[in-house]
Design a protein around this motif. Sequence first.
Motif, mmCIF file in Angstrom:
data_model
loop_
_atom_site.group_PDB
_atom_site.id
_atom_site.type_symbol
_atom_site.label_atom_id
_atom_site.label_comp_id
_atom_site.label_asym_id
_atom_site.label_seq_id
_atom_site.Cartn_x
_atom_site.Cartn_y
_atom_site.Cartn_z
ATOM 1 N N MET A 103 0.890 -1.089 0.123
ATOM 2 C CA MET A 103 0.049 -0.154 0.185
ATOM 3 C C MET A 103 0.944 1.295 -0.198
ATOM 4 N N PRO A 104 0.745 2.325 -0.876
ATOM 5 C CA PRO A 104 1.508 3.284 -0.874
ATOM 6 C C PRO A 104 1.163 4.413 0.118
ATOM 7 N N ARG A 105 2.291 4.839 0.668
ATOM 8 C CA ARG A 105 2.104 5.936 1.944
ATOM 9 C C ARG A 105 1.899 7.313 1.203
ATOM 10 N N LYS A 106 0.824 7.956 1.704
ATOM 11 C CA LYS A 106 0.454 9.426 1.403
ATOM 12 C C LYS A 106 0.994 10.349 2.368
ATOM 13 N N HIS A 107 1.452 11.189 1.821
ATOM 14 C CA HIS A 107 2.122 12.214 2.706
ATOM 15 C C HIS A 107 0.986 13.213 3.040
ATOM 16 N N ASN A 108 0.592 13.487 4.102
ATOM 17 C CA ASN A 108 -0.633 14.284 4.359
ATOM 18 C C ASN A 108 0.130 15.711 4.512
ATOM 19 N N LYS A 109 0.477 16.567 3.640
ATOM 20 C CA LYS A 109 1.103 17.683 3.800
ATOM 21 C C LYS A 109 0.329 18.754 4.807
ATOM 22 N N ALA A 110 -0.857 18.443 5.067
ATOM 23 C CA ALA A 110 -1.595 19.438 5.943
ATOM 24 C C ALA A 110 -1.077 18.980 7.681
ATOM 25 N N LEU A 111 -0.406 18.021 7.674
ATOM 26 C CA LEU A 111 0.266 17.524 8.890
ATOM 27 C C LEU A 111 1.909 18.230 9.144
ATOM 28 N N ARG A 136 13.030 12.604 12.801
ATOM 29 C CA ARG A 136 12.311 12.646 14.126
ATOM 30 C C ARG A 136 10.966 13.457 13.253
ATOM 31 N N GLN A 137 9.804 13.109 14.109
ATOM 32 C CA GLN A 137 8.515 13.588 13.856
ATOM 33 C C GLN A 137 8.218 13.714 12.371
ATOM 34 N N LYS A 138 8.001 12.300 11.913
ATOM 35 C CA LYS A 138 7.977 12.271 10.320
ATOM 36 C C LYS A 138 6.397 12.117 10.058
ATOM 37 N N VAL A 139 6.004 12.566 8.981
ATOM 38 C CA VAL A 139 4.566 12.634 8.509
ATOM 39 C C VAL A 139 4.630 11.184 7.899
ATOM 40 N N ILE A 140 3.668 10.292 8.175
ATOM 41 C CA ILE A 140 3.569 8.939 7.550
ATOM 42 C C ILE A 140 2.038 8.846 7.268
ATOM 43 N N GLY A 141 1.504 8.711 6.250
ATOM 44 C CA GLY A 141 -0.076 8.850 6.071
ATOM 45 C C GLY A 141 -0.752 9.832 6.833
ATOM 46 N N ASN A 142 -1.761 9.574 7.607
ATOM 47 C CA ASN A 142 -2.320 10.544 8.252
ATOM 48 C C ASN A 142 -1.860 10.603 10.102
ATOM 49 N N PHE A 143 -0.444 10.233 10.205
ATOM 50 C CA PHE A 143 0.052 10.192 11.386
ATOM 51 C C PHE A 143 1.563 10.871 11.263
ATOM 52 N N ILE A 144 1.778 11.615 12.803
ATOM 53 C CA ILE A 144 3.219 12.054 12.800
ATOM 54 C C ILE A 144 3.705 11.080 13.649
ATOM 55 N N PRO A 185 3.365 21.220 8.894
ATOM 56 C CA PRO A 185 3.390 22.244 10.098
ATOM 57 C C PRO A 185 3.377 21.906 11.646
ATOM 58 N N ASN A 186 2.496 20.966 11.782
ATOM 59 C CA ASN A 186 2.475 20.421 13.113
ATOM 60 C C ASN A 186 3.814 19.541 13.462
ATOM 61 N N ALA A 187 4.016 18.653 12.421
ATOM 62 C CA ALA A 187 5.330 17.915 12.663
ATOM 63 C C ALA A 187 6.571 18.849 12.957
ATOM 64 N N ARG A 188 6.618 19.861 12.434
ATOM 65 C CA ARG A 188 7.690 20.764 12.444
ATOM 66 C C ARG A 188 7.626 21.360 14.063
ATOM 67 N N LYS A 189 6.507 21.749 14.476
ATOM 68 C CA LYS A 189 6.131 22.248 15.687
ATOM 69 C C LYS A 189 6.631 21.004 16.742
#
Length: 122
Positions: free
Chosen positions: A1-9, A41-49, A11-15
Amino acid sequence: MPRKHNKALTPNARKLRKNMTPEERKLWFEFLRLYPVHILRQKVIGNFIVDFYCAKAKLVIELDGSQHYSDAGINDDQKRTETLHTYDLAVIRFSNKDINDNFPGVCQSIDRVIQDRTMNKV
């Protein structure tokens, strides 16, 4: 299953990277940052950080504070782990207590898993 990077997350990952918990900070600065296999660290994977991610080992490392031990936290973590498994990722979890009381053991465990998962990879 391909991993989709949720770009909306992102900024939160950066914080979260800027405001790590004391246990995340200790694991990062005293072990993972200089580990010979690249770890993020604090990597966005799918809809998770995820707390920490090693692409070469296809490994997610999570540190769990007290909120993870409530019924809702346990349920959320189980769903999160199941979803990450669909991306062919392994997930290992350590409690903040593990970091504080047995840091060398945590580091050895992480090293062993990464070595096992990368042994046959180029």
